[in-house]
Enzyme design. Structure first.
Site, PDB file in Angstrom:
ATOM      1  N   GLY A 144       0.860  -9.188   3.406  1.00 10.04           N
ATOM      2  CA  GLY A 144      -0.470  -9.754   3.523  1.00 10.04           C
ATOM      3  C   GLY A 144      -1.203  -9.712   2.184  1.00 10.04           C
ATOM      4  O   GLY A 144      -1.760 -10.693   1.755  1.00 10.04           O
ATOM      5  N   THR A 176       3.979  -1.345   5.189  1.00  6.90           N
ATOM      6  CA  THR A 176       3.569  -0.179   4.412  1.00  6.90           C
ATOM      7  C   THR A 176       4.111   1.129   4.979  1.00  6.90           C
ATOM      8  O   THR A 176       4.250   2.101   4.255  1.00  6.90           O
ATOM      9  CB  THR A 176       2.033  -0.099   4.402  1.00  6.90           C
ATOM     10  OG1 THR A 176       1.578  -0.331   5.748  1.00  6.90           O
ATOM     11  CG2 THR A 176       1.444  -1.166   3.511  1.00  6.90           C
ATOM     12  N   GLY A 229      -6.156   2.439   4.983  1.00 11.05           N
ATOM     13  CA  GLY A 229      -5.531   2.588   6.288  1.00 11.05           C
ATOM     14  C   GLY A 229      -5.241   4.031   6.657  1.00 11.05           C
ATOM     15  O   GLY A 229      -5.769   4.545   7.658  1.00 11.05           O
ATOM     16  N   ASN A 232       4.609  10.211   2.944  1.00 11.45           N
ATOM     17  CA  ASN A 232       6.042   9.933   3.074  1.00 11.45           C
ATOM     18  C   ASN A 232       6.536   9.371   1.746  1.00 11.45           C
ATOM     19  O   ASN A 232       6.168   8.254   1.369  1.00 11.45           O
ATOM     20  CB  ASN A 232       6.259   8.929   4.211  1.00 11.45           C
ATOM     21  CG  ASN A 232       7.725   8.607   4.440  1.00 11.45           C
ATOM     22  OD1 ASN A 232       8.525   8.561   3.499  1.00 11.45           O
ATOM     23  ND2 ASN A 232       8.085   8.366   5.679  1.00 11.45           N
ATOM     24  N   GLN A 292       5.568   1.376  -1.872  1.00  9.70           N
ATOM     25  CA  GLN A 292       4.264   0.740  -2.138  1.00  9.70           C
ATOM     26  C   GLN A 292       3.910   0.763  -3.618  1.00  9.70           C
ATOM     27  O   GLN A 292       3.394  -0.206  -4.167  1.00  9.70           O
ATOM     28  CB  GLN A 292       3.170   1.442  -1.345  1.00  9.70           C
ATOM     29  CG  GLN A 292       3.220   1.141   0.131  1.00  9.70           C
ATOM     30  CD  GLN A 292       1.824   1.235   0.742  1.00  9.70           C
ATOM     31  OE1 GLN A 292       0.966   0.420   0.468  1.00  9.70           O
ATOM     32  NE2 GLN A 292       1.609   2.232   1.555  1.00  9.70           N
ATOM     33  N   GLU A 340      -2.733  -0.214  -3.294  1.00 13.38           N
ATOM     34  CA  GLU A 340      -3.213  -1.142  -4.309  1.00 13.38           C
ATOM     35  C   GLU A 340      -3.120  -0.629  -5.742  1.00 13.38           C
ATOM     36  O   GLU A 340      -2.980  -1.410  -6.679  1.00 13.38           O
ATOM     37  CB  GLU A 340      -4.648  -1.565  -3.966  1.00 13.38           C
ATOM     38  CG  GLU A 340      -4.631  -2.503  -2.773  1.00 13.38           C
ATOM     39  CD  GLU A 340      -5.974  -2.664  -2.091  1.00 13.38           C
ATOM     40  OE1 GLU A 340      -6.628  -3.663  -2.325  1.00 13.38           O
ATOM     41  OE2 GLU A 340      -6.364  -1.779  -1.307  1.00 13.38           O
TER      42      GLU A 340
HETATM   43 MO1  MOS Z   1      -6.275  -5.309   0.286  1.00 12.81          MO
HETATM   44  S1  MOS Z   1      -6.580  -6.835  -1.036  1.00 12.81           S
HETATM   45  O1  MOS Z   1      -7.832  -4.610   0.268  1.00 12.81           O
HETATM   46  O2  MOS Z   1      -6.006  -6.068   1.786  1.00 12.81           O
END
Ligand code: MOS
Length: 701
Positions: free
Chosen positions: A237, A467, A508, A585, A592, A659
């Site tokens: 995504g 993820t 998340g 993990n 990631q 990120e």
């Molecule tokens: Mo990320 S660009 O905050 O889904």
């Protein structure tokens, strides 16, 4: 938190629980959801960048065998809310950007729908459009806030006076390109209205089932309880599925137009270049001023970027510079051009990713100017507290990342001179840049944990974009319950479970994990160590402790090779060290980090959406022409992390890792290319045409 004392599940190198299903192809994605009597929808897109649809001839399309309906602004249902103009599909005849949806065909197969869409004849009253971002436009404006809710401009001290008194000043313009998220799985939806009671079920590829439900319910004027969104798996995504785009609205409209059928709609790769968001290009004027020893005395970052005329998205490009280094005199500004272009949105590390390019190349230029090592220059400007808020950092291990990275990369003894190392026909250089990403915790998420036989079931409407959520939430729940991770089952990706926030802003784990820990604590408090069968408790994420400035940090090192004759650029080595809190993990975390770094490499060398201002069209709108870093481009990409225990961020000590891996990579690559061949590339991507002319003049050539 006080986890119950037993071997921790957090930190275990567990394989993804959904891995086997994905490898075997049994994991069901939105478009493939088995439904009875599916129909297929295909959008018709505007071929002008601005104007009005004056006529839509749908006769040929409707005459085609297998076509059920052609929706146009004249025939499509009226939506309850058109406030979000990106989502207000087929409500009027205005065209606000090239590629906007002007009609929608529904048919018995995707091929028929696509063919029929090509038969729809559209006439336009064309208006002059303006799709060109330039810093010298006279209509730039200051947005009220920048994403998600930061001040647009900040001023601290006196930048001009500090610059005048400085021993060294770097002031340059840096630009980042327009980029498209391009997840492997396109934006896709299967929509079904349940007969009779007006309930809508959406199997939608989304980063958040509950936020998607809210948006769709509001567009259609439905009670949220009447909408169910289901999404167990997402094929990537990167932010483009963080907010619903028009495809989900179209799928639901189409399904209502063909009663008794479910409708599938998947955007084509080309459609994704106009309908699914993208990263705005940025023009960054960056100034750094310093004393002879490298102490920064002034920093200014003035950013110009674009948004669409129908919906504002103001990327927070200048925000990371506000807290990165100790510098008393600072200015950051954001100005937008509202253009006749598709609607920009989130793409992996909006703000931080483009916003660390200019300043981190400028830091390298300043190090060059002062004859200082670029690692040392960054260490000398380490702030004691957050320069922006004055708050103490909950933890800040940028210096540790720089030192550990330098040691692992083999930085010491680096000759600072550019263009002097050769390996056969290749010029060789190394570069460094810093990374940062804030620790976000969303305000709304609830988990339920229930004892079922010998097992525990944790339910929350969380997302797994690849993820690792299916696996890592179980690890968190296991530790909070004090049981082995094999006894915990996780259920996510459905609005039938308790409300969860979007998988965005790397929030998340910190958000859903906090809710899971609260639920586990509640279960333990009520029932003790051995709850009876069917016992359950819920818990919700609590507000973060706002006494602290909370950010993850990292250091990225790159080796670049530039071919003496052709200017070809290769990056054989990337190494990142991150301080991102507790790693739940290592296997999914490494994936990631490496994924982020690879996407950063891609941004540095390959990706570039080329928008032709004459047509308002992204001309390279497919993966043949929109180049992304592929296997042959990725050789050694290494991610490491410091063992960081931050008691302030949340109960788990996690900082978010989705990120930060992309942040700083492009600057490290550009800095390495300069070190290799002596050319500063300040406009991304770093391509051979930008270095080639200078190679002619290399000494000793
Ligand atoms: Mo990320 S660009 O905050 O889904």
């Amino acid at each position: 938190m006080t986890f119950i004392d037993r071997p921790a599940a957090i930190g275990l190198d567990l394989p993804r629980r959904d891995g086997a299903a994905k490898v075997r192809g049994t994991a069901v994605y939105a478009y493939e959801t088995p439904v009875e009597h599916p129909a297929y929808a295909h959008p018709v897109q505007a071929t002008v960048a601005r104007g009005r649809v004056t006529a839509l001839d749908t006769a040929a399309a409707e005459a085609l065998d297998g076509v059920f309906a052609v929706l146009t602004p004249a025939t499509a249902e009226r939506l309850a809310s058109t406030e979000d103009r990106e989502l207000a599909a087929l409500q009027d005849d205005e065209v606000a950007f090239r590629g906007q949806v002007v009609a929608l065909v529904v048919a018995d197969s995707s091929e028929t729908a696509r063919h029929a869409a090509a038969l729809v004849r559209v006439s336009y009253a064309r208006a002059a459009h303006d799709s060109e971002l330039r810093a010298d436009r006279d209509d730039l404006y200051a947005p009220e806030r920048v994403n998600p809710d930061f001040a647009t401009d900040t001023v601290e001290g006196d930048v001009a006076a500090a610059t005048a008194a400085a021993a060294a000043v770097v002031e340059q313009t840096y630009t980042t390109a327009m980029y498209h998220n391009n997840p492997m799985e396109p934006h896709a939806t299967t929509a079904r209205w349940e007969p009779g009671d007006g309930r809508l079920t959406l199997w939608d590829s989304t980063q958040g089932v509950h936020p998607a439900r809210s948006a769709v319910a509001s567009v259609f004027g439905l009670d949220e309880a009447k909408v169910r969104v289901i999404c167990p798996y997402v094929g990537g995504g990167f932010g483009s599925k963080g907010t619903p785009h028009v495809n989900v609205v179209l799928a639901a409209m189409a399904a209502r137009a063909v009663p008794g059928r479910a409708v599938r709609l998947a955007l084509t790769r080309q459609q994704m270049f106009s309908l699914a968001g993208y990263r705005t290009p940025t023009i960054q004027r960056c100034l750094l001023a310093a004393e002879r020893d490298g102490t920064l005395t002034a920093l200014a970052l003035d950013v110009v970027e674009q948004t669409s005329r129908i919906k504002e998205f103001a990327e927070q490009t200048g925000v990371p510079a506000r807290m990165m280094y100790a510098v008393a005199n600072r200015r950051t500004t954001h100005r937008l051009a509202a253009l006749d272009v598709p609607v920009p949105s989130w793409m992996r590390a909006p703000g931080e990713c483009p916003g660390m390019f200019g300043p981190e190349v400028a830091m390298d230029e300043l190090a060059e100017r002062l004859g200082l090592d670029p690692v040392e220059l960054r260490i000398r400007n380490e702030p004691a507290t957050d320069p922006e808020t004055g708050k103490p950092f909950s933890s800040r291990n940028l210096v540790g990342c720089l030192r550990e990275g330098a040691a692992r990369f083999g930085w010491s003894g680096r000759d600072p001179r550019p263009g002097v190392r050769r390996d056969g026909d290749w010029l060789v250089g190394t570069g460094v840049a810093a990374s940062t990403y804030p620790v976000h915790r969303m305000s709304k998420s609830t988990a339920v944990i229930r004892r079922e036989g010998d097992r525990y079931v944790a339910e929350i409407g969380a997302a797994d974009l690849g993820t690792g959520t299916w696996t890592t939430l179980a690890q968190i729940a296991a530790d909070a319950l004090g049981v082995g991770v094999e006894r915990v089952e996780v259920r996510i990706g459905d609005t039938a479970y308790p409300v969860a926030s979007v998988a965005g802003g790397s929030s998340g784990m910190s958000t859903w994990g906090s809710a899971v820990v609260e639920a586990a604590r509640a279960l333990r408090a009520r029932y003790g160590a051995e709850p009876p069968d069917r016992a359950e408790a819920s818990g919700s994420v609590q507000p973060a402790d706002d006494r602290w400035a909370m950010h993850a940090f990292g250091a990225q090192f790159a080796e670049a090779r530039v071919h003496l004759d052709t200017g070809e650029i290769r990056v054989p080595r990337l190494l990142g060290v991150f301080a991102a809190g507790r790693i739940v993990n290592p296997r999914t975390a490494r994936s990631q980090f490496i994924g982020g770094m690879t996407m950063g490499l891609s941004m540095a060398l390959h990706e570039h959406s080329v928008l032709d201002p004459r047509t308002g069209h992204v001309v390279n709108h497919d993966l043949a022409d929109y180049h992304i870093t592929a296997n042959a481009d990725v050789t050694e990409v290494e991610a490491h992390w410091l063992d960081e225990h931050d008691p302030h961020v949340n109960a788990m000590g996690t900082k978010g890792i989705g990120e930060i891996g992309i942040v700083g990579t492009a600057a490290a690559v550009s800095n390495a290319v300069w070190h290799a061949c002596g050319v500063r590339v300040r406009d991304l991507p770093v391509t051979l045409d930008k270095v080639l002319p200078a190679l002619e003049d290399l000494p000793g050539r």
